[in-house]
Design a protein around this motif. Structure first.
Motif, mmCIF file in Angstrom:
data_model
loop_
_atom_site.group_PDB
_atom_site.id
_atom_site.type_symbol
_atom_site.label_atom_id
_atom_site.label_comp_id
_atom_site.label_asym_id
_atom_site.label_seq_id
_atom_site.Cartn_x
_atom_site.Cartn_y
_atom_site.Cartn_z
ATOM 1 N N PRO A 157 0.801 -1.229 0.000
ATOM 2 C CA PRO A 157 0.000 0.000 0.000
ATOM 3 C C PRO A 157 0.832 1.277 0.000
ATOM 4 O O PRO A 157 0.366 2.316 -0.491
ATOM 5 C CB PRO A 157 -0.821 -0.124 1.300
ATOM 6 C CG PRO A 157 -0.841 -1.580 1.609
ATOM 7 C CD PRO A 157 0.462 -2.128 1.120
ATOM 8 N N GLU A 158 2.039 1.228 0.532
ATOM 9 C CA GLU A 158 2.835 2.448 0.639
ATOM 10 C C GLU A 158 3.345 2.944 -0.710
ATOM 11 O O GLU A 158 3.604 4.150 -0.871
ATOM 12 C CB GLU A 158 4.035 2.219 1.577
ATOM 13 C CG GLU A 158 3.671 1.930 3.023
ATOM 14 C CD GLU A 158 3.244 0.492 3.238
ATOM 15 O OE1 GLU A 158 2.714 0.180 4.326
ATOM 16 O OE2 GLU A 158 3.447 -0.329 2.313
ATOM 17 N N THR A 159 3.499 2.052 -1.673
ATOM 18 C CA THR A 159 4.113 2.446 -2.951
ATOM 19 C C THR A 159 3.201 2.260 -4.161
ATOM 20 O O THR A 159 3.524 2.765 -5.241
ATOM 21 C CB THR A 159 5.394 1.622 -3.184
ATOM 22 O OG1 THR A 159 5.063 0.219 -3.176
ATOM 23 C CG2 THR A 159 6.419 1.899 -2.095
ATOM 24 N N ALA A 160 2.083 1.563 -4.015
ATOM 25 C CA ALA A 160 1.251 1.226 -5.179
ATOM 26 C C ALA A 160 0.724 2.476 -5.881
ATOM 27 O O ALA A 160 0.842 2.612 -7.108
ATOM 28 C CB ALA A 160 0.092 0.333 -4.744
ATOM 29 N N LEU A 161 0.151 3.399 -5.126
ATOM 30 C CA LEU A 161 -0.415 4.599 -5.748
ATOM 31 C C LEU A 161 0.674 5.462 -6.369
ATOM 32 O O LEU A 161 0.480 6.040 -7.450
ATOM 33 C CB LEU A 161 -1.202 5.396 -4.708
ATOM 34 C CG LEU A 161 -1.917 6.649 -5.240
ATOM 35 C CD1 LEU A 161 -2.921 6.267 -6.318
ATOM 36 C CD2 LEU A 161 -2.625 7.391 -4.113
ATOM 37 N N TRP A 162 1.829 5.555 -5.721
ATOM 38 C CA TRP A 162 2.919 6.361 -6.270
ATOM 39 C C TRP A 162 3.442 5.753 -7.560
ATOM 40 O O TRP A 162 3.867 6.488 -8.477
ATOM 41 C CB TRP A 162 4.031 6.502 -5.247
ATOM 42 C CG TRP A 162 3.617 7.318 -4.055
ATOM 43 C CD1 TRP A 162 3.319 6.855 -2.816
ATOM 44 C CD2 TRP A 162 3.418 8.730 -4.012
ATOM 45 N NE1 TRP A 162 2.953 7.890 -1.984
ATOM 46 C CE2 TRP A 162 3.008 9.058 -2.701
ATOM 47 C CE3 TRP A 162 3.556 9.751 -4.956
ATOM 48 C CZ2 TRP A 162 2.734 10.358 -2.311
ATOM 49 C CZ3 TRP A 162 3.271 11.046 -4.572
ATOM 50 C CH2 TRP A 162 2.870 11.343 -3.260
ATOM 51 N N ALA A 163 3.422 4.428 -7.649
ATOM 52 C CA ALA A 163 3.826 3.782 -8.894
ATOM 53 C C ALA A 163 2.867 4.142 -10.023
ATOM 54 O O ALA A 163 3.288 4.383 -11.170
ATOM 55 C CB ALA A 163 3.876 2.267 -8.700
ATOM 56 N N ILE A 164 1.578 4.204 -9.717
ATOM 57 C CA ILE A 164 0.584 4.611 -10.717
ATOM 58 C C ILE A 164 0.795 6.067 -11.116
ATOM 59 O O ILE A 164 0.673 6.443 -12.290
ATOM 60 C CB ILE A 164 -0.838 4.400 -10.161
ATOM 61 C CG1 ILE A 164 -1.078 2.923 -9.834
ATOM 62 C CG2 ILE A 164 -1.880 4.901 -11.154
ATOM 63 C CD1 ILE A 164 -1.008 2.010 -11.014
ATOM 64 N N VAL A 165 1.108 6.912 -10.154
ATOM 65 C CA VAL A 165 1.342 8.332 -10.423
ATOM 66 C C VAL A 165 2.502 8.511 -11.401
ATOM 67 O O VAL A 165 2.429 9.320 -12.339
ATOM 68 C CB VAL A 165 1.618 9.070 -9.100
ATOM 69 C CG1 VAL A 165 2.192 10.465 -9.366
ATOM 70 C CG2 VAL A 165 0.331 9.196 -8.285
ATOM 71 N N ILE A 166 3.576 7.759 -11.204
ATOM 72 C CA ILE A 166 4.742 7.876 -12.084
ATOM 73 C C ILE A 166 4.380 7.483 -13.514
ATOM 74 O O ILE A 166 4.783 8.145 -14.485
ATOM 75 C CB ILE A 166 5.888 7.015 -11.542
ATOM 76 C CG1 ILE A 166 6.419 7.599 -10.232
ATOM 77 C CG2 ILE A 166 7.016 6.897 -12.567
ATOM 78 C CD1 ILE A 166 7.458 6.741 -9.540
ATOM 79 N N VAL A 167 3.609 6.424 -13.672
ATOM 80 C CA VAL A 167 3.193 5.992 -15.009
ATOM 81 C C VAL A 167 2.370 7.085 -15.687
ATOM 82 O O VAL A 167 2.557 7.394 -16.873
ATOM 83 C CB VAL A 167 2.390 4.681 -14.933
ATOM 84 C CG1 VAL A 167 1.858 4.295 -16.310
ATOM 85 C CG2 VAL A 167 3.253 3.568 -14.373
ATOM 86 N N THR A 168 1.462 7.704 -14.953
ATOM 87 C CA THR A 168 0.614 8.747 -15.523
ATOM 88 C C THR A 168 1.432 9.959 -15.939
ATOM 89 O O THR A 168 1.220 10.523 -17.020
ATOM 90 C CB THR A 168 -0.463 9.160 -14.508
ATOM 91 O OG1 THR A 168 -1.227 8.011 -14.131
ATOM 92 C CG2 THR A 168 -1.387 10.212 -15.101
ATOM 93 N N ILE A 169 2.352 10.392 -15.095
ATOM 94 C CA ILE A 169 3.192 11.547 -15.429
ATOM 95 C C ILE A 169 4.021 11.254 -16.674
ATOM 96 O O ILE A 169 4.139 12.090 -17.579
ATOM 97 C CB ILE A 169 4.095 11.906 -14.235
ATOM 98 C CG1 ILE A 169 3.237 12.418 -13.068
ATOM 99 C CG2 ILE A 169 5.133 12.952 -14.636
ATOM 100 C CD1 ILE A 169 4.025 12.641 -11.792
ATOM 101 N N TRP A 170 4.598 10.059 -16.734
ATOM 102 C CA TRP A 170 5.389 9.672 -17.902
ATOM 103 C C TRP A 170 4.538 9.674 -19.170
ATOM 104 O O TRP A 170 5.009 10.062 -20.245
ATOM 105 C CB TRP A 170 5.978 8.284 -17.651
ATOM 106 C CG TRP A 170 6.683 7.677 -18.811
ATOM 107 C CD1 TRP A 170 7.967 7.925 -19.227
ATOM 108 C CD2 TRP A 170 6.152 6.702 -19.717
ATOM 109 N NE1 TRP A 170 8.264 7.161 -20.325
ATOM 110 C CE2 TRP A 170 7.173 6.397 -20.650
ATOM 111 C CE3 TRP A 170 4.924 6.052 -19.826
ATOM 112 C CZ2 TRP A 170 6.988 5.479 -21.671
ATOM 113 C CZ3 TRP A 170 4.744 5.127 -20.831
ATOM 114 C CH2 TRP A 170 5.769 4.855 -21.749
ATOM 115 N N LYS A 171 3.287 9.269 -19.045
ATOM 116 C CA LYS A 171 2.407 9.157 -20.217
ATOM 117 C C LYS A 171 1.868 10.518 -20.656
ATOM 118 O O LYS A 171 1.722 10.768 -21.863
ATOM 119 C CB LYS A 171 1.229 8.238 -19.870
ATOM 120 C CG LYS A 171 0.324 7.889 -21.059
ATOM 121 C CD LYS A 171 0.972 6.848 -21.929
ATOM 122 C CE LYS A 171 -0.017 6.257 -22.929
ATOM 123 N NZ LYS A 171 -0.583 7.237 -23.863
#
Length: 297
Positions: A157-171
């Motif tokens: 839970p500590e990193t899952a949302l941040w991983a999604i955030v990085i993908v969105t910013i990259w896209k």
């Protein structure tokens, strides 16, 4: 004479409605009518064969406000939007300023920045799944070179949302860069020459001239980024499916899950109405307050 003026006015009215009719038809079919139908459905209970749906007014909304999962999803989406929107805009502006400058291989740089936007979101999610895979992913392989232990980026839970955030910013950054790049190319070169004559530095010219002239583009990008923050859910199906423990679940994914996984269309309709209301309020604020400042009225 009055009769001719009346006929001319009537002709202009008819022409105006004919020009507006395609947009009105499509908006009615795909926006207005579905919105009204969604609002109407949100006022009824969930029906079954034995218990048909009944009118309950705001009962579905009350259920949502009492649901802790709903508030967790809202918190996730606020954090998601609060990070992806400003970071994507800043990165897009930085990339556009560099891609618009006189550098070698400028066409290659622009293509490289825009490439993530061309990829379908499902393909991009699978690509990042290769990065995030524990033990085998690129991130863990690089971290192992420096002695870091393996991290389950998508499974805790500590990193899952941040991983999604990085993908969105990259896209999204490359997509927003195109708007900034187009706006930069409309700025008259005379302004740069005048700034050079006055002895202004590059930073002063950018801050005093370029950024104010890009303000309308920034407002447009901000509105698009806000809309994207509640509609980009494709990558969730591939990466996390909203987990673990709803840590990366966003509002539109929750609406889909409620409607098509739990078959609870009334509560999904109620959430949709809430999203439409919030987006409408935010858009109204943006176009009344920010738009006035942006265009120096």
């Amino acid at each position: 004479m009055n009769e001719l003026a009346r006929l001319e006015r009537r002709r202009r009215i008819i022409n105006g409605w004919l020009l507006l009719s395609p947009a009105l038809i499509f908006l009615s079919l795909f926006a207005f009518i579905p919105s009204v139908a969604t609002l109407w459905e949100s006022l009824f209970s969930r029906g079954t064969r034995r218990n048909p749906s009944e009118f309950i007014g705001g009962g579905n909304y009350a259920d949502l406000f009492a649901d802790p999962t709903f508030w967790l999803v809202v918190k996730n989406n606020l954090l998601y939007a609060g990070v992806t929107i400003p970071v994507s805009i800043v990165i897009a502006l930085s990339m556009a300023l560099w891609a618009n400058s006189k550098i070698s291989a400028r066409g290659f740089v622009r293509t490289a920045y825009f490439t993530p936007t061309v990829l379908p979101m499902i393909a991009a999610a699978n690509l990042w799944l290769f990065f995030y895979t524990p033990g085998l992913g690129v991130l863990d392989q690089i971290g192992a070179l420096f002695g870091f232990t393996s991290v389950n980026w998508l499974g805790q839970p500590e990193t899952a949302l941040w991983a999604i955030v990085i993908v969105t910013i990259w896209k999204e950054s490359g997509f927003f860069m195109i708007f900034y790049l187009a706006a930069l190319q409309t700025i008259p070169p005379d302004l740069k020459e005048a700034a050079d004559i006055e002895g202004a530095s590059r930073w002063t010219y950018t801050r005093r001239v370029v950024l104010p002239l890009l303000a309308p583009t920034t407002l447009f990008v901000m509105v698009n980024a806000l809309i994207n923050s509640v509609k980009l859910i494709d990558h969730l199906f591939i990466l996390t499916k909203g987990g673990p423990s709803d840590a990366s679940k966003l509002i539109l994914y929750y609406i889909w899950e409620m409607a098509f996984a739990y078959f609870d269309a009334p509560h999904a309709a109620a959430m949709t109405v809430l999203v439409l209301v919030v987006l409408g309020i935010v858009a109204a604020v943006q176009f009344t307050l920010l738009d006035r400042r942006t265009h120096y009225r």
